[in-house]
Design an enzyme around this catalytic site. Structure first.
Site, PDB file in Angstrom:
ATOM      1  CB  THR A   1      61.741  37.214  62.979  1.00 23.99           C
ATOM      2  OG1 THR A   1      61.505  38.349  63.819  1.00 23.99           O
ATOM      3  CG2 THR A   1      60.553  36.269  63.068  1.00 23.99           C
TER       4      THR A   1
ATOM      5  CE1 TYR B   1      53.452  53.807  73.319  1.00 22.78           C
ATOM      6  CE2 TYR B   1      52.217  53.693  71.270  1.00 22.78           C
ATOM      7  CZ  TYR B   1      52.554  53.149  72.495  1.00 22.78           C
ATOM      8  OH  TYR B   1      52.004  51.952  72.888  1.00 22.78           O
TER       9      TYR B   1
END
Length: 320
Positions: A236, A59
């Protein structure tokens, strides 16, 4: 940062995914603002009752782990309040070769040692094997994991993006149980749930999810973790299709009636499944993390009909 007492890690039903921490997706060094942003996101997660933090060695080219380690170093007592989970097994393209998977023993050991250094800790609570490596020898993997555990460097192990047969083959070589399997699961990425209802239909051949994986994990006490649980904001935030717009409207209506947020209802849909799915919330925005608070602190409040209503609306077509 003020750290208040949180729910015990064994009771934490939602994980915080640290992929967004550490600045840009390149090898450039992180800076003070990246550490501050990580601290704000971690604080939002803790404020929301989330104490399990999910990492991977790749990451942000390792910067996600590094800035988390910086926050641990500047916050006395924080390490004892959190569970650290990280992953290894994916190698980014470099001078040695293309992007690839690598579960050789030496590679696993090196990645763990590097993660420990970046995280500034002496033990990883849970190590997941990030992706299956077609060239991997399960006996060699087992030897590496056993050694890491005996040295006290890793407490528990799991997998990510693996099906039942792959998990069973690895487990047969291990003396300790695998505790988790992290898969892409959301109201948008629905292959995991559709695989169980498309049998004996024309749609079965188009579904690539390995049937029986959920049942295997449930029967063997392997906790399912859902990455991509917020569906990249499709319900959303941005909506790109009529089905997504209709689902967003339904989520908003359910959230109003239940006194919570659409993000929470979206996670409740996963958590309502009997497989005991633990969503991974991966946003780096503190306000979006806090919008998931009720998912961590309240039981999923969806009826049978409401759960199916969300599913069929997101599908855009009726069930078979």
């Amino acid at each position: 940062m003020t750290i208040e007492p949180n729910a015990r890690t064994s009771e934490c039903r939602v994980l915080y995914g640290c992929m967004g921490l550490g600045g840009s997706w390149d090898p450039e060094p992180y800076g003070p603002s990246d550490i501050d942003a990580a601290e704000a996101a971690i604080s939002a997660a803790l404020d929301s009752g989330i104490t399990v933090f999910d990492h991977a060695d790749i990451y942000r080219h390792g910067k996600a782990e590094a800035v988390f380690g910086e926050v641990l170093a500047r916050t006395p007592g924080l390490r004892e309040r959190v569970t650290l989970q990280t992953k290894c097994g994916i190698r980014l393209a470099d001078e040695d070769g293309p992007g690839r998977y690598d579960l050789r023993a030496g590679s696993i050991t090196r990645r763990v040692e590097e993660s420990l250094t970046r995280l500034r800790t002496d033990v990883i609570d849970v190590l997941l094997l990030h992706r299956p490596d077609p060239l991997a020898d399960p006996d060699e993997i087992a030897r590496a994991l056993t050694s890491l555990r005996r040295q006290g460097l890793v407490r528990a192990f799991g997998v990510s993006n693996m099906g039942a047969a792959q998990i069973a083959r690895l487990q047969s070589r291990l003396d300790v149980p695998l505790v988790a399997n992290q898969l892409e699961m959301s109201l948008h990425s629905r292959d995991w749930v559709e695989a169980g209802v498309l049998l004996n239909t024309g749609g079965a051949t188009a579904n690539g999810f390995p049937f029986g994986t959920l049942e295997y994990c449930l029967d063997h006490g392997i906790r399912l973790q859902a990455w991509g649980a917020l569906a990249q904001g499709r319900f959303t935030g941005r909506q790109e299709t009529p089905a997504e717009r209709a689902t967003a409207d339904l989520l908003a209506d359910l959230a109003r009636r239940k006194g919570t947020t659409p993000e929470t209802v979206l996670l409740w849909w996963l958590m309502r499944h009997p497989a005991g799915i633990a969503p991974v919330v991966g946003s780096a925005r503190p306000e979006r993390v806090r919008a998931c608070r009720d998912a961590a602190l309240r039981e999923p409040d969806l009826t049978h009909e409401e759960w199916y209503g969300l599913w069929t609306t997101a599908r855009g077509v009726p069930l078979p």
